[in-house]
Enzyme design. Structure first.
Site, PDB file in Angstrom:
ATOM      1  CG  MET A  57      38.206   4.543 -28.052  1.00  9.25           C
ATOM      2  SD  MET A  57      38.660   4.066 -29.718  1.00  9.25           S
ATOM      3  CE  MET A  57      37.456   2.779 -30.029  1.00  9.25           C
TER       4      MET A  57
ATOM      5  NE  ARG B 197      43.395  17.029 -42.191  1.00 10.17           N
ATOM      6  CZ  ARG B 197      43.943  16.290 -43.159  1.00 10.17           C
ATOM      7  NH1 ARG B 197      45.149  15.756 -42.984  1.00 10.17           N
ATOM      8  NH2 ARG B 197      43.287  16.079 -44.296  1.00 10.17           N
TER       9      ARG B 197
ATOM     10  CB  SER C 198      46.214  18.164 -29.328  1.00 13.73           C
ATOM     11  OG  SER C 198      45.704  18.060 -30.640  1.00 13.73           O
TER      12      SER C 198
ATOM     13  CB  SER D 253      46.977   3.499 -32.419  1.00 10.74           C
ATOM     14  OG  SER D 253      46.708   4.877 -32.542  1.00 10.74           O
TER      15      SER D 253
END
Length: 339
Positions: A64, A112, A175, A319
């Protein structure tokens, strides 16, 4: 109320543009009377994790505030900690645009991004400049053009630079958006990386007379055997914590939705059950020897409680925070207090 209005406006915008606008606005309004628009007071619900005491068990997950630009604003919202990053030794632009997609009907997000950040030196400046005493974890990664075989060097560079300014350090090898990164979760590459990081941690602790815990952030797309191997490596190398989980490459529960076929990691509500399942499996393997920070698809207090029940000691949101707003922090803390 303010968040609902702001969200309505931002959801009409391109997701990445909205993200930059949000971070910029929070940076401008932090430590000013305008924090009343999003700030809230949350009664303490202290939790001890990795030898640290956090004011409450709800943190902001990495991604974030990659460059640590709005830490004080997130403190005003009541987060118990903020995890900044992922940061790399050198600045890098990340992957090509567009690279961030909302799946609103499923309360999901696909990204992505590719570790876009302004570099570790810039982050350190922001960590020094913050005015609040909020606990800040620093999530570190490798540059895209660093070969996987030399990846550990990037992690060690970042550790060296952030060590004095971090409450804890999170090692991101999970990731899906940096080519080859997830290969560091397996076999000799994993053991070599964890061993090098532990050695570096002990060197820095001796040098600075300060022990900064290290945690490993893992993917949800792992078999039980792979989770067992990671747990054994964490115990062997005396890591202080595990963060489970990162985004998933699966598309369960979102097929047919607009943007569902975009490549990248899926987060948000579609990740909830998979993440909780991995936390439960990891907790069984770790047998209480290493604490787990649970993250992935927390959209309600009930989702967070499921993570605690599965074995997490603390949780992080991202999220769910975008879809629900700051009220989600208070709801989780209140539910935790009653637990």
């Amino acid at each position: 109320m303010f968040y609902k209005i702001a969200q309505k406006v931002m959801f009409q915008m391109d997701p990445e543009r909205a993200h930059h606008l949000a971070i910029g606005s929070l940076k401008m309004t932090a430590n000013s009377p305008l924090t009343c628009l999003y700030g809230q007071t949350i009664a303490p619900a202290p939790v001890s994790v990795m030898g640290l005491t956090f004011p409450n068990p709800v943190g902001l997950a990495a991604g974030m505030d990659k460059d640590g630009e709005s830490i004080d604003a997130f403190h005003a919202m009541g987060f118990g900690h903020v995890e900044v990053g992922t940061v790399t030794p050198r600045p890098q632009p990340g992957n090509d645009l567009p690279r961030l997609f909302r799946l609103k009907p499923a309360k999901g997000i696909i990204n992505r991004m590719g570790f876009n950040n302004k570099g570790v030196d810039n982050l350190v400046k922001n960590l020094i400049a913050k005015k609040t005493d909020i606990m800040v974890g620093v999530n570190i990664g490798k540059n895209k053009d660093t070969p996987v075989e030399q990846g550990k060097d990037d992690y060690l560079i970042c550790m060296d630079k952030v060590y004095l300014h971090a409450a804890y350090i999170a090692v991101n090898i999970s990731s899906p958006n940096t080519p080859g990164l997830r290969s560091l979760q397996y076999g000799d590459l994993l053991d070599e990386l964890l061993s090098a990081i532990k050695t570096k941690q002990l060197e820095l602790a001796e040098k600075h007379k300060k022990y900064v815990p290290i945690a490993l952030k893992i993917a949800p797309d792992l078999t039980i055997e792979e989770i067992e191997n990671i747990a054994q490596a964490l115990i062997k190398n005396k890591f202080d914590g595990a963060i489970a989980t990162n985004t998933t490459l699966t598309r369960d529960g979102v097929s047919g939705l607009a943007n569902a076929n975009e490549s990248g990691g899926l987060s948000g509500k579609p990740l909830t059950e998979l993440s909780t399942k991995v936390i439960k499996q990891l907790a069984m393997c770790l047998k209480g020897q290493i604490p787990i920070i649970g993250v992935g698809g927390i959209n309600s207090a009930e989702d967070a409680l499921a993570k605690f029940d599965a074995g997490a000691t603390m949780v992080q949101i991202y999220s769910g925070f975008i879809y629900q707003g700051p009220k989600l922090i208070k709801e989780i803390v209140n539910a935790y207090r009653l637990k």
